[in-house]
Scaffold this motif. Structure first.
Motif, PDB file in Angstrom:
ATOM      1  N   VAL A 225      61.705  78.770  54.448  1.00 18.91           N
ATOM      2  CA  VAL A 225      61.940  78.140  55.752  1.00 18.91           C
ATOM      3  C   VAL A 225      62.980  78.988  56.478  1.00 18.91           C
ATOM      4  O   VAL A 225      64.087  79.178  55.982  1.00 18.91           O
TER       5      VAL A 225
ATOM      6  N   ARG B 269      63.547  77.823  47.283  1.00 20.23           N
ATOM      7  CA  ARG B 269      62.146  77.750  47.729  1.00 20.23           C
ATOM      8  C   ARG B 269      61.273  78.661  46.858  1.00 20.23           C
ATOM      9  O   ARG B 269      60.170  78.291  46.476  1.00 20.23           O
TER      10      ARG B 269
ATOM     11  N   GLY C  90      62.856  71.896  54.420  1.00 17.58           N
ATOM     12  CA  GLY C  90      61.848  72.108  55.462  1.00 17.58           C
ATOM     13  C   GLY C  90      61.821  70.961  56.468  1.00 17.58           C
ATOM     14  O   GLY C  90      61.002  70.961  57.385  1.00 17.58           O
TER      15      GLY C  90
END
Ligand code: COA
Length: 379
Positions: free
Chosen positions: A144, A136, A162
């Motif tokens: 997340v 990410r 996600g």
């Protein structure tokens, strides 16, 4: 007599897993991999490799609760992650982050059996979080948080994308985790046991195992198998591509195995079906179709069969994993086996210190440097 690559050398006694290379069978603690892939969850398999028996419902609930708690990364690790995402490859990140996690393990340097078990579960639970945070960050997307309601494998997919995975995707990924959980005395597990045998700590042993898994002859093969499929691009190109590769004396990734030589790797048999099914479901059967053709040509030309990493390539692609996260995923699942082997090693330890066969020159006398001729120096 030396066996190159320690082939056929028995390096340990284990209750964790067993292979019959001739029959193409793999068992964890006596349960066949086919049975486990069909019925068990990864969490049950994690319990199984550590306790050499399946859990009761209460024991499984306790383990799941523990794993959910241990998914959370320490602040120090989350602070470190932007730098790792910017500076390192995924496997180097994992090696570094697991090493760093040792500094923040609540059990510190306690090496009692109870502390060791907690550390084993912590390391296994944390790895998907590390990989997802890394991914990410490098994509510039918000992190997340782990979802406590999701099982281990499904939560990994969720933290990466996600989005909650479909039931089929969650199940396929869970099966992959089970298939990758252990595989007797492979190079990374042996490495982990060697480090544990010096009575070094469990994090160090896992870090060493990650380092061994990083190489293309071991864990790197699933990623390279997918890159090869992309390189081939169409079913029509397979014949030429594979023939050309063999003509250049190159190895084809995801094929061949030290143990399964005449029959299929049983894990490949399961993954082949999952890859076909998921390929159809996501409307992208191409990667499966190319794989199937590659398998046909390689068997015909060289008599080699796919190992676990070959169909894992297309399957992980269908599950939406970026290709360079395939080997970290392997590590996250194999953490179950590594930590079980490390604990088994500690429980009945003798330092692993094999011998070597000296084949160099003998009986030489030291010659002072001013008297040394160029030829002498070169011999
Ligand atoms: N592509 C082409 N030829 C291969 C091959 C492959 N993937 N795997 C093995 N061979 C050949 C070897 O070159 C050797 O040929 P030779 O007898 O003419 O020298 C023969 O098959 C026997 O293989 P060997 O080198 O004895 O295998 P090993 O037990 O030492 O190594 C692997 C096993 C897995 C390391 C090896 O098969 C390999 O490198 N595979 C590709 C990497 C891979 O998929 N790794 C994941 C393992 S789960």
């Amino acid at each position: 007599m030396t066996e190159k690559g320690l082939a056929d050398v028995v390096a340990a006694q284990t209750r964790i897993s067993d292979i019959d290379g001739k029959l193409g069978k793999l068992w964890y603690a006596g349960y066949s991999i086919d049975d486990l892939a069909e019925h068990a969850s990864f969490e049950e398999v994690l319990f199984l490799v550590h306790h050499i028996r399946l859990p009761s419902q209460r024991e499984l609930d306790d383990l799941v609760e523990q794993m959910v708690e241990y998914r959370e990364a320490a602040e120090f690790i989350t602070d470190l992650m932007p730098t790792l995402a910017e500076q390192t490859s995924p496997m180097s990140m994992l090696r570094t982050a697991v090493s760093a996690a040792s500094a923040y393990d609540p059990d510190g340097w306690d090496n009692s059996a109870e502390a060791m078990y907690r550390k084993a579960i912590r390391i296994t639970s944390l790895m998907p979080t590390l990989i997802a945070y890394y991914d990410r960050h490098r994509r510039g997307q918000p992190l997340v948080e782990p979802n406590p309601k999701l099982p281990h494998a499904a939560n990994f997919l969720y933290m990466l994308s996600g989005e909650e995975p479909t039931q089929e995707a969650a199940r396929a990924f869970d099966v992959m985790f089970t298939l990758y959980a252990d595989h007797t005395m492979n190079a990374s597990t042996f490495t982990a046991r060697v480090v544990a045998s010096t009575l070094s700590d469990i994090h160090s042993a896992v870090v060493a195992a990650i380092a061994a898994l990083k190489g293309p002859l071991h864990g790197g093969a699933n990623e390279l198998a997918m890159r090869m499929l992309e390189d081939i691009g169409s079913v029509e190109r397979v014949e030429d591509y594979v023939t050309d590769l063999f003509g250049r004396g190159e190895k084809i990734m995801g094929f061949g195995h030290r143990v399964y030589r005449t029959v299929d790797d049983p894990r490949a048999t399961i993954l082949r079906v999952l890859s076909r099914e998921l390929g159809e479901q996501v409307g992208e059967p191409l990667w499966y179709e190319i794989s199937e053709k590659v398998e046909e040509v390689v068997l015909r030309e060289k008599g080699l069969r796919p190992n676990v990493d070959f169909y894992a390539g297309s399957l992980l692609h269908y599950l939406g994993l970026p290709t360079d996260l395939f080997t970290p995923m392997f590590a996250a699942a194999r953490a179950a086996g590594w930590t079980a082997h490390i604990r088994e090693q500690y429980a009945d330890n003798r330092i692993i210190r094999p011998d070597s066969d000296y084949i160099g020159p003998r009986d030489r006398s030291y010659v002072p440097i001013e008297d040394r001729t160029e030829e002498e120096a070169a011999t």
